[in-house]
Design a protein around this motif. Structure first.
Motif, mmCIF file in Angstrom:
data_model
loop_
_atom_site.group_PDB
_atom_site.id
_atom_site.type_symbol
_atom_site.label_atom_id
_atom_site.label_comp_id
_atom_site.label_asym_id
_atom_site.label_seq_id
_atom_site.Cartn_x
_atom_site.Cartn_y
_atom_site.Cartn_z
ATOM 1 N N UNK A 1 0.892 -1.202 -0.015
ATOM 2 C CA UNK A 1 -0.213 0.106 0.038
ATOM 3 C C UNK A 1 0.909 1.194 -0.009
ATOM 4 N N UNK A 2 0.493 2.183 -0.939
ATOM 5 C CA UNK A 2 1.366 3.535 -0.991
ATOM 6 C C UNK A 2 0.855 4.400 0.074
ATOM 7 N N UNK A 3 1.796 5.067 0.613
ATOM 8 C CA UNK A 3 1.584 5.971 1.953
ATOM 9 C C UNK A 3 0.816 7.183 1.276
ATOM 10 N N UNK A 4 0.193 7.911 2.254
ATOM 11 C CA UNK A 4 -0.795 8.849 1.947
ATOM 12 C C UNK A 4 0.180 9.953 1.356
ATOM 13 N N UNK A 5 0.020 10.618 0.259
ATOM 14 C CA UNK A 5 1.175 11.618 -0.185
ATOM 15 C C UNK A 5 0.966 12.923 0.539
ATOM 16 N N UNK A 45 12.844 14.212 -10.440
ATOM 17 C CA UNK A 45 13.463 14.551 -9.145
ATOM 18 C C UNK A 45 13.149 14.018 -7.807
ATOM 19 N N UNK A 46 13.847 13.624 -7.084
ATOM 20 C CA UNK A 46 13.629 13.235 -5.619
ATOM 21 C C UNK A 46 13.932 14.123 -4.481
ATOM 22 N N UNK A 47 12.905 14.251 -3.870
ATOM 23 C CA UNK A 47 12.936 15.217 -2.754
ATOM 24 C C UNK A 47 12.404 14.648 -1.370
ATOM 25 N N UNK A 48 13.333 14.928 -0.513
ATOM 26 C CA UNK A 48 13.199 14.689 0.884
ATOM 27 C C UNK A 48 12.486 15.431 1.662
ATOM 28 N N UNK A 56 9.408 12.199 4.430
ATOM 29 C CA UNK A 56 9.098 11.084 3.423
ATOM 30 C C UNK A 56 9.589 11.596 2.156
ATOM 31 N N UNK A 57 10.008 10.865 1.287
ATOM 32 C CA UNK A 57 10.392 11.158 -0.049
ATOM 33 C C UNK A 57 9.335 11.276 -0.950
ATOM 34 N N UNK A 58 9.311 12.328 -2.017
ATOM 35 C CA UNK A 58 8.415 12.773 -2.767
ATOM 36 C C UNK A 58 9.073 13.203 -4.072
ATOM 37 N N UNK A 59 8.278 13.735 -5.197
ATOM 38 C CA UNK A 59 8.754 14.134 -6.199
ATOM 39 C C UNK A 59 9.315 15.696 -6.254
ATOM 40 N N UNK A 60 10.360 16.172 -6.727
ATOM 41 C CA UNK A 60 10.600 17.498 -6.691
ATOM 42 C C UNK A 60 9.592 18.222 -7.240
ATOM 43 N N UNK A 61 8.929 17.968 -8.213
ATOM 44 C CA UNK A 61 7.548 18.496 -8.996
ATOM 45 C C UNK A 61 6.739 18.978 -7.670
ATOM 46 N N UNK A 62 6.186 17.804 -7.118
ATOM 47 C CA UNK A 62 5.117 17.668 -6.045
ATOM 48 C C UNK A 62 5.838 18.863 -5.022
ATOM 49 N N UNK A 63 6.848 18.762 -4.534
ATOM 50 C CA UNK A 63 7.354 19.693 -3.487
ATOM 51 C C UNK A 63 7.331 21.062 -4.031
#
Length: 130
Positions: A1-5, A45-48, A56-63
């Motif tokens: 299961x994916x974590x809640x974004x 892009x990966x963004x912590x 959490x890690x997310x995409x740089x575009x989402x950040x």
């Protein structure tokens, strides 16, 4: 299961994220903010990101969306790169859309030859017997 974004950032975290994005991007002639930090195998892009004690890690575009444009109201929405550059973090090149719109835009960008997005390596799913 994916974590809640991650759906929103505090103002202090948003300020910090904006500064980090400025340090980790290079502006191209097309106006893209190319992410020069770590990327996943698909070129995003990966963004912590840590906010409210949760890291959490997310995409740089989402950040970038969260820091520059604000909260995301619905967890089903995705961020579409209008420039079709997966490593772009320019909030002006991003659009918040549902999955169907994102997929249709990708297909349209691929053109008649269907070469807009390369096949994702190693993503063939084989059913498991139980």
């Amino acid at each position: 299961m994916k974590p809640t974004p991650i759906m929103e950032l505090s103002e202090a975290t948003a300020r910090s994220v904006r500064e980090r994005i400025a340090r980790r991007t290079v502006v191209t002639d097309s106006g893209c903010w190319d992410w020069v930090g770590a990327k996943d195998r698909w070129g995003y892009g990966k963004f912590k990101l840590a906010d409210g004690g949760v890291a959490r890690c997310t995409g740089s575009h989402r950040a970038a969306w969260l820091a520059f444009r604000g909260p995301i109201s619905d967890p089903a929405l995705q961020i579409d790169h209008l420039c079709r550059n997966r490593s772009c973090a320019n909030p002006e090149h991003l659009d918040l859309v549902n999955n169907q719109t994102n997929s249709l835009r990708s297909i349209a960008a691929a053109g008649p030859g269907g070469r807009g997005r390369p096949r994702q390596p190693g993503r063939l799913r084989v059913p498991q017997r139980r």
